[in-house]
Motif scaffolding. Sequence first.
Motif, PDB file in Angstrom:
ATOM      1  N   THR A   1      -2.923   7.812 -17.886  1.00 32.01           N
ATOM      2  CA  THR A   1      -4.095   7.974 -17.033  1.00 32.01           C
ATOM      3  C   THR A   1      -4.691   6.635 -16.615  1.00 32.01           C
ATOM      4  OG1 THR A   1      -4.588  10.044 -18.190  1.00 32.01           O
ATOM      5  CG2 THR A   1      -6.330   9.114 -16.843  1.00 32.01           C
ATOM      6  N   TYR A   2      -4.718   5.661 -17.529  1.00 28.78           N
ATOM      7  CA  TYR A   2      -5.333   4.375 -17.172  1.00 28.78           C
ATOM      8  C   TYR A   2      -4.520   3.650 -16.103  1.00 28.78           C
ATOM      9  CZ  TYR A   2      -2.087   1.637 -20.128  1.00 28.78           C
ATOM     10  OH  TYR A   2      -0.989   1.032 -20.681  1.00 28.78           O
ATOM     11  N   LEU A   3      -3.178   3.877 -16.082  1.00 24.96           N
ATOM     12  CA  LEU A   3      -2.357   3.256 -15.035  1.00 24.96           C
ATOM     13  C   LEU A   3      -2.559   3.962 -13.693  1.00 24.96           C
ATOM     14  CD1 LEU A   3       1.004   2.550 -16.913  1.00 24.96           C
ATOM     15  CD2 LEU A   3      -0.864   0.967 -16.367  1.00 24.96           C
ATOM     16  N   LEU A   4      -2.767   5.273 -13.725  1.00 27.89           N
ATOM     17  CA  LEU A   4      -3.094   5.989 -12.484  1.00 27.89           C
ATOM     18  C   LEU A   4      -4.407   5.468 -11.917  1.00 27.89           C
ATOM     19  CD1 LEU A   4      -2.797   8.167 -10.338  1.00 27.89           C
ATOM     20  CD2 LEU A   4      -3.716   9.830 -11.987  1.00 27.89           C
ATOM     21  N   ALA A   5      -5.389   5.250 -12.789  1.00 24.99           N
ATOM     22  CA  ALA A   5      -6.667   4.691 -12.333  1.00 24.99           C
ATOM     23  C   ALA A   5      -6.446   3.316 -11.699  1.00 24.99           C
ATOM     24  CB  ALA A   5      -7.645   4.586 -13.496  1.00 24.99           C
ATOM     25  N   ALA A   6      -5.560   2.516 -12.295  1.00 27.75           N
ATOM     26  CA  ALA A   6      -5.280   1.180 -11.757  1.00 27.75           C
ATOM     27  C   ALA A   6      -4.672   1.267 -10.360  1.00 27.75           C
ATOM     28  CB  ALA A   6      -4.345   0.421 -12.699  1.00 27.75           C
ATOM     29  N   ASN A   7      -3.767   2.214 -10.149  1.00 27.61           N
ATOM     30  CA  ASN A   7      -3.131   2.345  -8.837  1.00 27.61           C
ATOM     31  C   ASN A   7      -4.083   2.926  -7.796  1.00 27.61           C
ATOM     32  OD1 ASN A   7      -0.396   1.320  -9.155  1.00 27.61           O
ATOM     33  ND2 ASN A   7      -0.063   3.025 -10.561  1.00 27.61           N
ATOM     34  N   LEU A   8      -4.921   3.868  -8.204  1.00 24.51           N
ATOM     35  CA  LEU A   8      -5.936   4.374  -7.281  1.00 24.51           C
ATOM     36  C   LEU A   8      -6.915   3.261  -6.910  1.00 24.51           C
ATOM     37  CD1 LEU A   8      -6.667   7.860  -8.890  1.00 24.51           C
ATOM     38  CD2 LEU A   8      -5.790   7.475  -6.580  1.00 24.51           C
ATOM     39  N   ARG A   9      -7.256   2.416  -7.880  1.00 27.15           N
ATOM     40  CA  ARG A   9      -8.130   1.272  -7.595  1.00 27.15           C
ATOM     41  C   ARG A   9      -7.515   0.372  -6.539  1.00 27.15           C
ATOM     42  NH1 ARG A   9      -8.370  -4.277  -7.228  1.00 27.15           N
ATOM     43  NH2 ARG A   9      -6.749  -4.394  -8.801  1.00 27.15           N
ATOM     44  N   LYS A  10      -6.211   0.138  -6.625  1.00 23.05           N
ATOM     45  CA  LYS A  10      -5.530  -0.701  -5.632  1.00 23.05           C
ATOM     46  C   LYS A  10      -5.579  -0.066  -4.239  1.00 23.05           C
ATOM     47  CE  LYS A  10      -2.349  -2.740  -9.006  1.00 23.05           C
ATOM     48  NZ  LYS A  10      -0.935  -2.813  -9.460  1.00 23.05           N
ATOM     49  N   ALA A  11      -5.479   1.249  -4.174  1.00 22.96           N
ATOM     50  CA  ALA A  11      -5.568   1.920  -2.871  1.00 22.96           C
ATOM     51  C   ALA A  11      -6.926   1.675  -2.232  1.00 22.96           C
ATOM     52  CB  ALA A  11      -5.307   3.422  -3.036  1.00 22.96           C
ATOM     53  N   PHE A  12      -7.982   1.813  -3.015  1.00 23.35           N
ATOM     54  CA  PHE A  12      -9.328   1.549  -2.497  1.00 23.35           C
ATOM     55  C   PHE A  12      -9.494   0.069  -2.151  1.00 23.35           C
ATOM     56  CE2 PHE A  12     -10.317   5.653  -4.477  1.00 23.35           C
ATOM     57  CZ  PHE A  12     -11.128   6.219  -3.506  1.00 23.35           C
ATOM     58  N   SER A  13      -8.894  -0.807  -2.957  1.00 27.84           N
ATOM     59  CA  SER A  13      -8.978  -2.241  -2.685  1.00 27.84           C
ATOM     60  C   SER A  13      -8.353  -2.572  -1.337  1.00 27.84           C
ATOM     61  CB  SER A  13      -8.287  -3.028  -3.800  1.00 27.84           C
ATOM     62  OG  SER A  13      -8.492  -4.417  -3.648  1.00 27.84           O
ATOM     63  N   GLY A  14      -7.239  -1.920  -1.019  1.00 23.09           N
ATOM     64  CA  GLY A  14      -6.596  -2.142   0.276  1.00 23.09           C
ATOM     65  C   GLY A  14      -7.460  -1.676   1.432  1.00 23.09           C
ATOM     66  N   ILE A  15      -8.148  -0.551   1.241  1.00 26.61           N
ATOM     67  CA  ILE A  15      -9.040  -0.052   2.292  1.00 26.61           C
ATOM     68  C   ILE A  15     -10.202  -1.012   2.499  1.00 26.61           C
ATOM     69  CG2 ILE A  15     -10.569   1.839   2.974  1.00 26.61           C
ATOM     70  CD1 ILE A  15      -8.723   3.708   1.334  1.00 26.61           C
TER      71      ILE A  15
ATOM     72  N   MET B   1       0.834  -1.204   0.000  1.00 29.29           N
ATOM     73  CA  MET B   1       0.000   0.000   0.000  1.00 29.29           C
ATOM     74  C   MET B   1       0.870   1.256   0.000  1.00 29.29           C
ATOM     75  SD  MET B   1      -3.340  -0.583  -0.076  1.00 29.29           S
ATOM     76  CE  MET B   1      -4.231   0.677   0.862  1.00 29.29           C
ATOM     77  N   ARG B   2       1.926   1.262   0.790  1.00 30.34           N
ATOM     78  CA  ARG B   2       2.808   2.436   0.849  1.00 30.34           C
ATOM     79  C   ARG B   2       3.563   2.633  -0.472  1.00 30.34           C
ATOM     80  NH1 ARG B   2       4.928   5.960   4.956  1.00 30.34           N
ATOM     81  NH2 ARG B   2       5.865   7.600   3.718  1.00 30.34           N
ATOM     82  N   ALA B   3       3.787   1.520  -1.217  1.00 34.42           N
ATOM     83  CA  ALA B   3       4.587   1.584  -2.440  1.00 34.42           C
ATOM     84  C   ALA B   3       3.780   1.970  -3.678  1.00 34.42           C
ATOM     85  CB  ALA B   3       5.262   0.237  -2.675  1.00 34.42           C
ATOM     86  N   LEU B   4       2.458   2.145  -3.564  1.00 35.95           N
ATOM     87  CA  LEU B   4       1.647   2.472  -4.733  1.00 35.95           C
ATOM     88  C   LEU B   4       2.099   3.789  -5.365  1.00 35.95           C
ATOM     89  CD1 LEU B   4      -1.947   1.564  -3.491  1.00 35.95           C
ATOM     90  CD2 LEU B   4      -0.587   0.346  -5.204  1.00 35.95           C
ATOM     91  N   GLN B   5       2.173   3.813  -6.704  1.00 39.74           N
ATOM     92  CA  GLN B   5       2.539   5.033  -7.422  1.00 39.74           C
ATOM     93  C   GLN B   5       1.289   5.870  -7.635  1.00 39.74           C
ATOM     94  OE1 GLN B   5       4.449   4.507 -11.249  1.00 39.74           O
ATOM     95  NE2 GLN B   5       4.520   6.712 -11.652  1.00 39.74           N
ATOM     96  N   LEU B   6       1.135   6.892  -6.809  1.00 37.71           N
ATOM     97  CA  LEU B   6      -0.048   7.744  -6.870  1.00 37.71           C
ATOM     98  C   LEU B   6       0.370   9.156  -7.256  1.00 37.71           C
ATOM     99  CD1 LEU B   6      -1.909   6.405  -3.702  1.00 37.71           C
ATOM    100  CD2 LEU B   6      -2.254   5.758  -6.090  1.00 37.71           C
ATOM    101  N   ASP B   7       0.707   9.296  -8.542  1.00 34.29           N
ATOM    102  CA  ASP B   7       1.061  10.599  -9.102  1.00 34.29           C
ATOM    103  C   ASP B   7       0.679  10.600 -10.576  1.00 34.29           C
ATOM    104  OD1 ASP B   7       3.277   9.551 -10.764  1.00 34.29           O
ATOM    105  OD2 ASP B   7       4.301   9.244  -8.865  1.00 34.29           O
TER     106      ASP B   7
END
Length: 466
Positions: free
Chosen positions: A383-397, A372-378
């Motif tokens: 754009t589609y890869l940013l969406a994928a990483n944001l999705r992972k953040a929500f998945s962790g929550i 979770m700390r290593a997710l690339q959130l920038d």
Amino acid sequence: MTDDTVNALVSPEGSLEILSSHEVNRLKDKSEGGLYRLFRQCALAVMNIGTETDDCKDLMDLHADFDLRLIQQPRGLKLELINAPASAFVDGEMLRGIREHLFAVLRDIIYAHSILAAAPGFRRDDGETTTNLIFHILRNARVLRPGHQPDMVVCWGGHSISRDEYKYTKDVGHELGLRNLSICTGCGPGAMKGPMKGATIGHAKQRVTGGRYIGITEPGIIGAEAPNPIVNELVIMPDIEKRLEAFVRAGHGIVIFPGGVGTAEEILYLLGVLLHPDNRHIPFPIVMTGRQENAEYFRMIDRFIRNALGDEAADHYEIIIDDPVAVARAMKHGVESVEAFRREHQDAYYFNWMLTVDPVFQKPFDPTHESMRALQLDRDQPTYLLAANLRKAFSGIVAGNVKEQGIRQVQERGPFEIAGDPELLRPLDDLLAAFVRQNRMKLPGSSAYRPSYRIIDTTTQSTGTD
């Protein structure tokens, strides 16, 4: 056994009466590599329809004395249930719908693991292989029906919603049913049950026989979102990523109701897939909808999407407030556009083969404090890869909220930390805080929400929501 539990022998009905000795041994195996623990967890969930809990760990702890055994007999297979929830039975007989769900669990767990065992070269980073696995699981569950016109509307939304919001989801489902559209959801309560319940009435008025109410879930979430009793086709996918791909491959359009982090995860997954350059020409109708009181909720979601992913992402959906008829008409028109496109390109009506799902959306994400700390959130990525990483953040929550393994990690090591670009994370923090205020993180009446995440501002090293 107590008055709240039952001991029983249960036979399958119409499917999976026969298992190989190898399959039986895998299901009995209580070791880390065996299937016993997974089957027990999912079986317990489907027998707890209506239970007011969204915590998989609480459910397992409450029924710690529940057990099940496979009995091979000359005439077929039976399940021996020990200390099973009495609510799954009437006059000593298991409810037929629950029995169907129970053996759907057994069918899908066995089938998915059999495929993987028979394909030692299976690569998780190979998109075509993963999509084929999803196709085979859906086909084995008889979800894919050739010769049927497109009619499958996927409905997403929160399991923790108010009574008025629930009624609105029923109203939308009713209008969809009147237009002969079928319903597919995550199979649980709230916005997953409401559209199905409404559609049953719409189908009855139109004398639709064999109405389809498909529930697609996965082992990590089924304890928190047990199948509601209207589901008549239940599918257990191996993980959340394959569950999400199953929705977009088998569905012909998606209606999104208000929800919490799980719904936000689904939205980001869907938009990330559609933002891939290969998918820009593929029609896929999306309608976000709710009551008048939910207008600000969707303005908040829209602002977050536009800030994170840009206006192009917002072009993929429309927002319709407090108008079930308009929602159903828009979805009916959108499904007709999908049918015309599939016919023109000779793609199957029952499975969206043309859609490109990048392996970043397919590889299972294991939420840990490190991942979770290593997710690339920038924004220094497509754009589609940013969406994928944001999705992972929500998945962790979500995992920290309701999944047994995630809950244990948070209990042992504290909340997951989410770090990245402050211009992305401040709106993310505001969105999550709003979900908490609106009670969209837990079922109404359940224990108070304990945050499973902490937003880290890397410019100051300060924390956000805690």
